[in-house]
Enzyme design. Sequence first.
Site, PDB file in Angstrom:
ATOM      1  N   LYS A   1     -43.312   1.867 -27.742  1.00 30.46           N
ATOM      2  CA  LYS A   1     -44.611   2.713 -27.446  1.00 30.46           C
ATOM      3  C   LYS A   1     -44.696   2.876 -25.925  1.00 30.46           C
ATOM      4  O   LYS A   1     -44.077   2.045 -25.032  1.00 30.46           O
ATOM      5  CB  LYS A   1     -45.796   2.091 -27.830  1.00 30.46           C
ATOM      6  CG  LYS A   1     -46.053   0.497 -27.321  1.00 30.46           C
ATOM      7  CD  LYS A   1     -47.091   0.025 -28.332  1.00 30.46           C
ATOM      8  CE  LYS A   1     -47.123  -1.668 -27.761  1.00 30.46           C
ATOM      9  NZ  LYS A   1     -48.146  -2.278 -28.924  1.00 30.46           N
TER      10      LYS A   1
ATOM     11  N   ARG B   1     -59.688  -7.196 -34.072  1.00 30.76           N
ATOM     12  CA  ARG B   1     -59.579  -5.888 -33.345  1.00 30.76           C
ATOM     13  C   ARG B   1     -59.413  -4.739 -34.539  1.00 30.76           C
ATOM     14  O   ARG B   1     -60.276  -4.132 -34.861  1.00 30.76           O
ATOM     15  CB  ARG B   1     -58.300  -5.893 -32.482  1.00 30.76           C
ATOM     16  CG  ARG B   1     -58.174  -4.625 -31.593  1.00 30.76           C
ATOM     17  CD  ARG B   1     -56.911  -4.794 -30.517  1.00 30.76           C
ATOM     18  NE  ARG B   1     -55.714  -4.860 -31.283  1.00 30.76           N
ATOM     19  CZ  ARG B   1     -54.355  -4.747 -30.679  1.00 30.76           C
ATOM     20  NH1 ARG B   1     -54.397  -5.099 -29.286  1.00 30.76           N
ATOM     21  NH2 ARG B   1     -53.238  -4.962 -31.302  1.00 30.76           N
TER      22      ARG B   1
ATOM     23  N   TYR C   1     -52.600  -2.786   6.195  1.00 25.57           N
ATOM     24  CA  TYR C   1     -53.979  -2.438   5.987  1.00 25.57           C
ATOM     25  C   TYR C   1     -54.974  -3.952   5.943  1.00 25.57           C
ATOM     26  O   TYR C   1     -54.346  -4.863   5.234  1.00 25.57           O
ATOM     27  CB  TYR C   1     -54.362  -1.847   5.042  1.00 25.57           C
ATOM     28  CG  TYR C   1     -53.653  -0.181   4.793  1.00 25.57           C
ATOM     29  CD1 TYR C   1     -54.259   0.459   5.774  1.00 25.57           C
ATOM     30  CD2 TYR C   1     -52.694   0.118   3.990  1.00 25.57           C
ATOM     31  CE1 TYR C   1     -54.148   1.968   5.737  1.00 25.57           C
ATOM     32  CE2 TYR C   1     -52.173   1.576   4.005  1.00 25.57           C
ATOM     33  CZ  TYR C   1     -53.138   2.393   4.971  1.00 25.57           C
ATOM     34  OH  TYR C   1     -52.661   3.426   4.945  1.00 25.57           O
TER      35      TYR C   1
ATOM     36  N   MET D   1     -49.584   2.610  -0.467  1.00 21.84           N
ATOM     37  CA  MET D   1     -49.170   3.441  -1.311  1.00 21.84           C
ATOM     38  C   MET D   1     -47.759   3.583  -1.477  1.00 21.84           C
ATOM     39  O   MET D   1     -47.096   3.796  -2.733  1.00 21.84           O
ATOM     40  CB  MET D   1     -50.042   4.834  -1.127  1.00 21.84           C
ATOM     41  CG  MET D   1     -49.804   5.800  -2.347  1.00 21.84           C
ATOM     42  SD  MET D   1     -50.743   7.419  -2.082  1.00 21.84           S
ATOM     43  CE  MET D   1     -52.338   7.010  -2.094  1.00 21.84           C
TER      44      MET D   1
END
Length: 357
Positions: free
Chosen positions: A33, A129, A253, A301
């Site tokens: 999956k 679940r 950053y 990024m």
Amino acid sequence: MRPARALIDLQALRHNYRLARELSGAKALAVIKADAYGHGAVRCALALEPEADGFAVASIEEALELRAAGIKAPILLLEGFFEASELALIAEHSLWCVVHSLWQLEAIEQTQVHKPLTIWLKLDSGMHRVGLHPKDYHEAYERLLASGKVSRIVLMSHFARADEPQAETTAEQIAVFNSAREGLAAECSLRNSPGVLAWPQAPSDWVRPGIMLYGASPFEAEHPQAARLQPVMTLQSRVISVRELPAGAPVGYGAKFISPRPTRVGVVAMGYADGYPRHAPTGTPVLVAGKRSQLIGRVSMDMLCIDLTDVPEANVGSPVELWGKHVLASDVAMHAATIPYQIFCNLRRVPLDYYGE
Ligand SMILES: *Cc1c(COP(=O)(O)O)cnc(C)c1O
């Protein structure tokens, strides 16, 4: 060309699939999956199909992509159908279908199908679940048979804490499952990867290995069987810039890293837009020019920074392994406070290169 790449070792994938079968002595549905946890579902399925007992995916969309690529093996829909209108395609493409809720059972009773269905009837043995309540299980089984639309039923359930070898809940779930299936003469399936690796006492004609196929351990601690897995994906790139900084210089950053000593910094073409976790902190391992080093500062990024101070031979162009055969994805995941499942599934933008056909 941007040097960021994910190499996919299909030989290692086959090795891990065989290990799942060897350890369980059972038939194994390869869980592919979510695009084979980021490894490319079609290529992984084609590599496994000659020996695989079948595959498992999350939706009919994922299954039809495999059928369109020529995959003929059984494919199980792990959540069954989301709307009854999918049943026609499920029958047409001979897909196997989980029934996890009473509404799905009713939909099968009320819908015409042109071919008999193979149903995996899911019990909620304690995860809470999806899955039928134990008190409804026998009746659901009888109703499926009575519907005349079902030629085969496999009994299944799913573990909530099989990755915790000490947790008692797994033994409790096995007991709930065994009691709910008493008197039903059908095959059964309980074990996901941690179930295959650590819970041999769980009954299983079929196992459902996912993460272990890709060579990552589902356990936090070391485990002797998990040590036999071979990592399938290598996420790699190259150093694209190098600079020498004095002590006290901020990097990246937010100035989250300030060099504690004169530091040689390498910039790598890899960032969170490729799926590298932005939350990986300073200290997350990398391999550069064949030596272990570490991430420094914030991941951006398209780039991230690594420490080259103790790797003087590294320079612009040096290869970097972000995870793979030397730096384990589970190790990176632990540093980033996540799990290897998410590390793999988040992969994007980088081309996948296959080898070991
Ligand atoms: C995803 C999934 C698996 C595979 O789990 P792993 O922990 O990756 O082995 C098995 N069974 C079901 C029902 C699943 O949804």
